[in-house]
Design a protein around this motif. Sequence first.
Motif, PDB file in Angstrom:
ATOM      1  N   UNK A   1       0.818  -1.212   0.000  1.00 15.84           N
ATOM      2  CA  UNK A   1       0.000   0.000   0.000  1.00 15.84           C
ATOM      3  C   UNK A   1       0.854   1.264   0.000  1.00 15.84           C
ATOM      4  N   UNK A   2       1.858   1.323   0.868  1.00 13.82           N
ATOM      5  CA  UNK A   2       2.697   2.526   0.945  1.00 13.82           C
ATOM      6  C   UNK A   2       3.456   2.760  -0.356  1.00 13.82           C
ATOM      7  N   UNK A   3       3.952   1.671  -0.953  1.00  7.22           N
ATOM      8  CA  UNK A   3       4.687   1.790  -2.213  1.00  7.22           C
ATOM      9  C   UNK A   3       3.777   2.270  -3.338  1.00  7.22           C
ATOM     10  N   UNK A   4       2.573   1.715  -3.401  1.00  5.94           N
ATOM     11  CA  UNK A   4       1.622   2.121  -4.436  1.00  5.94           C
ATOM     12  C   UNK A   4       1.188   3.566  -4.203  1.00  5.94           C
ATOM     13  N   UNK A   5       0.991   3.953  -2.956  1.00  4.54           N
ATOM     14  CA  UNK A   5       0.631   5.346  -2.650  1.00  4.54           C
ATOM     15  C   UNK A   5       1.735   6.297  -3.104  1.00  4.54           C
ATOM     16  N   UNK A   6       2.982   5.912  -2.894  1.00  5.96           N
ATOM     17  CA  UNK A   6       4.108   6.733  -3.342  1.00  5.96           C
ATOM     18  C   UNK A   6       4.136   6.819  -4.865  1.00  5.96           C
ATOM     19  N   UNK A   7       3.880   5.704  -5.532  1.00  6.55           N
ATOM     20  CA  UNK A   7       3.865   5.694  -6.999  1.00  6.55           C
ATOM     21  C   UNK A   7       2.750   6.583  -7.548  1.00  6.55           C
ATOM     22  N   UNK A   8       1.590   6.540  -6.917  1.00  4.86           N
ATOM     23  CA  UNK A   8       0.471   7.382  -7.358  1.00  4.86           C
ATOM     24  C   UNK A   8       0.813   8.848  -7.159  1.00  4.86           C
ATOM     25  N   UNK A   9       1.397   9.181  -6.013  1.00  4.01           N
ATOM     26  CA  UNK A   9       1.775  10.566  -5.748  1.00  4.01           C
ATOM     27  C   UNK A   9       2.855  11.034  -6.723  1.00  4.01           C
ATOM     28  N   UNK A  10       3.827  10.168  -7.013  1.00  3.93           N
ATOM     29  CA  UNK A  10       4.875  10.523  -7.978  1.00  3.93           C
ATOM     30  C   UNK A  10       4.282  10.734  -9.374  1.00  3.93           C
TER      31      UNK A  10
ATOM     32  N   UNK B   1       4.755  17.683 -16.244  1.00  3.46           N
ATOM     33  CA  UNK B   1       4.806  17.543 -17.708  1.00  3.46           C
ATOM     34  C   UNK B   1       3.583  18.173 -18.374  1.00  3.46           C
ATOM     35  N   UNK B   2       2.431  17.990 -17.776  1.00  8.61           N
ATOM     36  CA  UNK B   2       1.206  18.555 -18.346  1.00  8.61           C
ATOM     37  C   UNK B   2       1.196  20.075 -18.281  1.00  8.61           C
ATOM     38  N   UNK B   3       1.720  20.638 -17.188  1.00 10.25           N
ATOM     39  CA  UNK B   3       1.805  22.103 -17.109  1.00 10.25           C
ATOM     40  C   UNK B   3       2.689  22.637 -18.220  1.00 10.25           C
ATOM     41  N   UNK B   4       3.835  21.976 -18.443  1.00  7.47           N
ATOM     42  CA  UNK B   4       4.760  22.429 -19.488  1.00  7.47           C
ATOM     43  C   UNK B   4       4.138  22.310 -20.874  1.00  7.47           C
ATOM     44  N   UNK B   5       3.428  21.224 -21.122  1.00  9.51           N
ATOM     45  CA  UNK B   5       2.822  20.989 -22.440  1.00  9.51           C
ATOM     46  C   UNK B   5       1.470  21.675 -22.579  1.00  9.51           C
ATOM     47  N   UNK B   6       0.928  22.163 -21.471  1.00  6.27           N
ATOM     48  CA  UNK B   6      -0.411  22.754 -21.430  1.00  6.27           C
ATOM     49  C   UNK B   6      -1.449  21.785 -21.991  1.00  6.27           C
TER      50      UNK B   6
ATOM     51  N   UNK C   1      -1.976   9.860 -18.442  1.00  7.65           N
ATOM     52  CA  UNK C   1      -1.209   8.642 -18.712  1.00  7.65           C
ATOM     53  C   UNK C   1      -0.456   8.176 -17.465  1.00  7.65           C
ATOM     54  N   UNK C   2       0.170   9.099 -16.758  1.00  2.00           N
ATOM     55  CA  UNK C   2       0.918   8.741 -15.554  1.00  2.00           C
ATOM     56  C   UNK C   2      -0.008   8.151 -14.494  1.00  2.00           C
ATOM     57  N   UNK C   3      -1.174   8.744 -14.310  1.00  2.00           N
ATOM     58  CA  UNK C   3      -2.120   8.224 -13.322  1.00  2.00           C
ATOM     59  C   UNK C   3      -2.680   6.870 -13.744  1.00  2.00           C
TER      60      UNK C   3
END
Length: 113
Positions: free
Chosen positions: A60-69, A77-82, A89-91
């Motif tokens: 759970x903690x590892x997956x939570x970290x991956x989701x947050x990352x 990346x989305x802010x830069x690409x607007x 995709x990341x989520x």
Amino acid sequence: MIREVMDRQSPYAQALRRGHGADRQNEFIQSWQALIAAALERIAAGCDTGAGPAAASGRVEKVATAILAALHGGATLSWLAQDAQSLEAALDIALAPVLLHPEPEDPDDRRPD
């Protein structure tokens, strides 16, 4: 959630801006990770199949970290690409361990052989 993260004036974006202090940013990130982990635990508790791969293996903690990352990196990346595509995709990838638990089979969906 994606709309909120994409908005540079949102509380999420503002909390991660430079100048707000590393302690405050660290506290913000830790609280998000704890909220995500708690949500994963609730999902696990409600699954008939034994919680799905994320919680079943005690990650759970590892997956939570991956989701947050994924949230943070995808947002950057989305802010830069607007464009929200990188965040989506990341989520999608980060949420896969949570979403990939077997669904109960519906006998009406079986194809005749």
